[in-house]
Design an enzyme around this catalytic site. Structure first.
Site, PDB file in Angstrom:
ATOM      1  N   LYS A 139       0.874  -1.182   0.000  1.00 34.32           N
ATOM      2  CA  LYS A 139       0.000   0.000   0.000  1.00 34.32           C
ATOM      3  C   LYS A 139       0.904   1.222   0.000  1.00 34.32           C
ATOM      4  O   LYS A 139       2.034   1.162   0.494  1.00 34.32           O
ATOM      5  CB  LYS A 139      -0.891   0.003   1.251  1.00 34.32           C
ATOM      6  N   ASP A 179      -6.896   4.301  -4.769  1.00 34.69           N
ATOM      7  CA  ASP A 179      -7.589   4.126  -3.484  1.00 34.69           C
ATOM      8  C   ASP A 179      -8.226   5.484  -3.213  1.00 34.69           C
ATOM      9  O   ASP A 179      -8.444   6.273  -4.158  1.00 34.69           O
ATOM     10  CB  ASP A 179      -6.599   3.704  -2.376  1.00 34.69           C
TER      11      ASP A 179
HETATM   12  P1  NDP Z   1     -12.914   7.630  -2.969  1.00 42.39           P
HETATM   13  O1  NDP Z   1     -11.860   8.625  -2.706  1.00 42.39           O
HETATM   14  O2  NDP Z   1     -13.419   7.455  -4.347  1.00 42.39           O
HETATM   15  O3  NDP Z   1     -14.175   7.925  -2.020  1.00 42.39           O
HETATM   16  C1  NDP Z   1     -14.061   7.936  -0.645  1.00 42.39           C
HETATM   17  C2  NDP Z   1     -15.397   8.354  -0.065  1.00 42.39           C
HETATM   18  O4  NDP Z   1     -15.352   8.230   1.351  1.00 42.39           O
HETATM   19  C3  NDP Z   1     -15.746   9.805  -0.349  1.00 42.39           C
HETATM   20  O5  NDP Z   1     -17.146   9.926  -0.433  1.00 42.39           O
HETATM   21  C4  NDP Z   1     -15.188  10.530   0.872  1.00 42.39           C
HETATM   22  O6  NDP Z   1     -15.838  11.752   1.152  1.00 42.39           O
HETATM   23  C5  NDP Z   1     -15.496   9.522   1.958  1.00 42.39           C
HETATM   24  N1  NDP Z   1     -14.501   9.642   3.032  1.00 42.39           N
HETATM   25  C6  NDP Z   1     -13.162   9.476   2.938  1.00 42.39           C
HETATM   26  N2  NDP Z   1     -12.572   9.675   4.113  1.00 42.39           N
HETATM   27  C7  NDP Z   1     -13.564   9.975   4.965  1.00 42.39           C
HETATM   28  C8  NDP Z   1     -13.631  10.273   6.344  1.00 42.39           C
HETATM   29  N3  NDP Z   1     -12.512  10.303   7.090  1.00 42.39           N
HETATM   30  N4  NDP Z   1     -14.847  10.517   6.901  1.00 42.39           N
HETATM   31  C9  NDP Z   1     -15.973  10.470   6.150  1.00 42.39           C
HETATM   32  N5  NDP Z   1     -15.986  10.204   4.843  1.00 42.39           N
HETATM   33  C10 NDP Z   1     -14.808   9.942   4.269  1.00 42.39           C
HETATM   34  O7  NDP Z   1     -12.367   6.256  -2.372  1.00 42.39           O
HETATM   35  P2  NDP Z   1     -12.811   4.771  -2.720  1.00 42.39           P
HETATM   36  O8  NDP Z   1     -14.283   4.719  -2.934  1.00 42.39           O
HETATM   37  O9  NDP Z   1     -11.906   4.253  -3.756  1.00 42.39           O
HETATM   38  O10 NDP Z   1     -12.436   4.019  -1.372  1.00 42.39           O
HETATM   39  C11 NDP Z   1     -13.354   3.911  -0.269  1.00 42.39           C
HETATM   40  C12 NDP Z   1     -12.893   2.787   0.637  1.00 42.39           C
HETATM   41  O11 NDP Z   1     -12.839   1.555  -0.101  1.00 42.39           O
HETATM   42  C13 NDP Z   1     -11.502   2.940   1.264  1.00 42.39           C
HETATM   43  O12 NDP Z   1     -11.506   2.330   2.534  1.00 42.39           O
HETATM   44  C14 NDP Z   1     -10.619   2.134   0.321  1.00 42.39           C
HETATM   45  O13 NDP Z   1      -9.426   1.722   0.954  1.00 42.39           O
HETATM   46  C15 NDP Z   1     -11.540   0.963   0.024  1.00 42.39           C
HETATM   47  N6  NDP Z   1     -11.216   0.229  -1.188  1.00 42.39           N
HETATM   48  C16 NDP Z   1     -11.188   0.834  -2.414  1.00 42.39           C
HETATM   49  C17 NDP Z   1     -10.913   0.103  -3.542  1.00 42.39           C
HETATM   50  C18 NDP Z   1     -10.981   0.699  -4.906  1.00 42.39           C
HETATM   51  O14 NDP Z   1     -10.892  -0.082  -5.880  1.00 42.39           O
HETATM   52  N7  NDP Z   1     -11.170   1.984  -5.065  1.00 42.39           N
HETATM   53  C19 NDP Z   1     -10.542  -1.335  -3.455  1.00 42.39           C
HETATM   54  C20 NDP Z   1     -10.700  -1.901  -2.139  1.00 42.39           C
HETATM   55  C21 NDP Z   1     -10.993  -1.120  -1.043  1.00 42.39           C
HETATM   56  P3  NDP Z   1     -15.099  13.133   0.745  1.00 42.39           P
HETATM   57  O15 NDP Z   1     -15.039  13.114  -0.750  1.00 42.39           O
HETATM   58  O16 NDP Z   1     -15.957  14.211   1.313  1.00 42.39           O
HETATM   59  O17 NDP Z   1     -13.735  13.048   1.378  1.00 42.39           O
END
Ligand code: NDP
Length: 464
Positions: A139, A179
């Site tokens: 990571k 991510d």
């Molecule tokens: P994105 O950046 O596309 O979206 C993240 C979302 O979560 C946004 O809506 C963001 O809101 C919100 N968010 C992030 N941090 C916080 C926080 N501290 N409190 C509240 N809301 C938060 O990320 P992904 O969708 O790609 O990833 C989401 C999760 O899935 C993570 O845990 C990631 O590790 C996991 N994941 C992702 C994969 C992928 O293929 N993308 C694969 C496997 C796991 P805002 O925009 O307002 O910050």
């Protein structure tokens, strides 16, 4: 399935194991709370396997597994639009390459530090092992915040980040992906810089846009995979399918959007989404087209949603329940935490259970706190842990590596079929492993033992 291994685990043996795990906190690799939380969950659930076979102790597998192979840490200097020099930290935690090249996403978010990336890298080892594909665990990322930055600033940061990172990655060495905060735009800029520096068009990153080597369906894969896993788990546990059911989802990013999209395709009704500012509750079902426009195109706050849908409710973070999250207090059949780590507390778990929730499937990495997971398991909620449920993203990244290596392209339908098969395979393997170790229906135990065993057995076979 025969369950014969658990008999060797006495209460005394479990207590001894717990004391030993607590002692690991003193190792300098494990002092970070998030990393320790992830490690403790895994180690507690593999006790039956560990005690059933002395080879794991003899080969010091736990100490070897919890130390990353290396942690690369570097400075990133870049120029903002006001011609001022900015400095961020960059990281790559190459955790374990026993099963294949290091593989895992890059996260750009102000909360990123070495501890966060160690927790994510550790989880990634077991997740990648569960896919059955030849990928190790890693990571990386930076405390850079793409939010509010111009495209040009994001490009300059990505170029500066890659000027350092390129020294440590390669299609057979380490293949990063996206991510939080790293989507197709960032991957494009990172790939462009890598190509300029090395003059080599390599499959060195996954999640690339389709027109220069990305796989069909990679953007959808994590979210769709979570829902495929959930469907299979509900079938195996003889629960009603998702069709016609109210679902709640947190997040509004890549994973959440595609969970919501697939839920609609299966006839379910996803009624929530959230970002770091607040939650939308739209009882008729979230307007997915508007959500994509707000988050993928305009990149604005979710509050804008109610401008077009005044009948929906926007709940700002200030109005969330004390020590909890609004999403989990809305009655539902199934809940999908898809934003970030530790976003679902014990109080949230109680509310979900009281409101009749039957199933929780983790799209984000480690979104549920340990006490919340304990409650789900005690109350026989179908609980799909992240390392199994969200493995579809990295599996499709491995499909992208295969396509790049063979200079070929698979269709959307071909990738979708492979993704479905992979999620059904993981779910079945996890359920069978849980049964084998007398923990029928406990997908946390099943996922941790199945993933750990695959990596540990390979480490032993490869020697030190
Ligand atoms: P994105 O950046 O596309 O979206 C993240 C979302 O979560 C946004 O809506 C963001 O809101 C919100 N968010 C992030 N941090 C916080 C926080 N501290 N409190 C509240 N809301 C938060 O990320 P992904 O969708 O790609 O990833 C989401 C999760 O899935 C993570 O845990 C990631 O590790 C996991 N994941 C992702 C994969 C992928 O293929 N993308 C694969 C496997 C796991 P805002 O925009 O307002 O910050």
């Amino acid at each position: 399935m025969k369950s014969n291994k658990i008999e060797v685990v006495t209460e005394e043996a479990v207590q001894r194991a717990k004391t030993a795990i607590a002692g690991l906190k003193n190792l300098n690799c494990a002092e970070d709370d998030l990393f320790f939380q992830a490690m403790e969950e895994v180690l507690l659930s593999i006790i039956p396997l560990y005690l059933s076979d002395p080879k794991y102790k003899k080969n010091s597998i736990i100490r070897r597994l919890i130390h990353p192979d290396r942690v690369i840490k570097f400075k990133v200097e870049w120029m903002d639009d006001n011609n001022e020099i900015q400095v961020n930290m960059g990281y790559r935690v190459q955790f374990n390459n026993t099963l294949g090249p290091y593989k895992g996403g890059l996260r750009f978010h102000p909360s990123v530090n070495e501890g966060v990336l160690k927790f994510l890298g550790f989880e990634q080892i077991l997740k990648n092992a569960l896919t059955g594909l030849p990928i190790g665990g890693a990571k990386g990322g930076s405390d850079f915040d793409p939010k509010g930055k111009s495209d040009f600033e994001v490009m300059k940061f990505c170029s500066a980040f890659m000027r350092e990172l390129h020294k440590y990655i390669g299609p057979r060495i380490d293949v990063p992906a996206g991510d939080i905060g790293v989507g197709a735009r960032e991957i494009g800029y990172l790939f462009g810089e890598y190509k300029k520096i090395t003059s080599s068009f390599d499959g060195v990153l996954t999640g690339k846009p389709f027109f220069f080597g990305g796989s069909r369906m990679r953007p959808e894969a994590t979210g769709y995979g979570v829902v495929y896993f959930t469907e299979k788990m509900l079938e195996l546990e003889q629960k009603e399918p998702l069709n016609g059911k109210i679902c709640v989802v947190s997040g509004a990013g890549n994973v959440a959007l595609h969970v919501i999209e697939k839920l609609y395709q299966l006839g379910a009704i996803p009624v929530t989404c959230s970002d770091s500012g607040g939650t939308i509750h739209d009882p008729r079902g979230v307007d997915i087209a508007l959500l994509k426009e707000l988050k993928e195109v305009q990149r604005v706050s979710l509050e804008e949603y109610i401008v077009q849908h005044p009948e929906a409710r926007y709940i700002p973070v200030a109005e969330y329940p004390k020590d909890g999250h609004a999403v989990w207090h809305i009655p539902c059949y199934a809940a999908f935490p898809c934003a970030t780590q530790n976003e679902l507390t014990q109080g949230d778990a109680k509310a979900l259970i009281q409101n009749g929730c039957m199933c929780v499937a983790e799209g984000a990495n480690m979104p549920s706190r340990s006490e919340a997971i304990d409650l789900f398991i005690e109350n026989k909620i179908c609980f799909a842990p992240a390392k199994a449920a969200n493995a579809g993203g990295v599996a499709t990244s491995a499909f992208e590596m295969s396509q790049n290596a063979g200079m070929i392209r698979w269709t959307f339908e071909e990738v979708d079929q492979k993704l479905k098969e992979t999620m059904v395979y993981i779910c079945t393997e996890v359920a069978n492993t849980a049964k084998e170790f007398s923990a029928d229906g406990n997908y946390v135990v099943g996922a941790n033992i199945a993933g750990f065993k695959r990596v540990a057995d390979a480490m032993i076979a490869e020697g030190i």
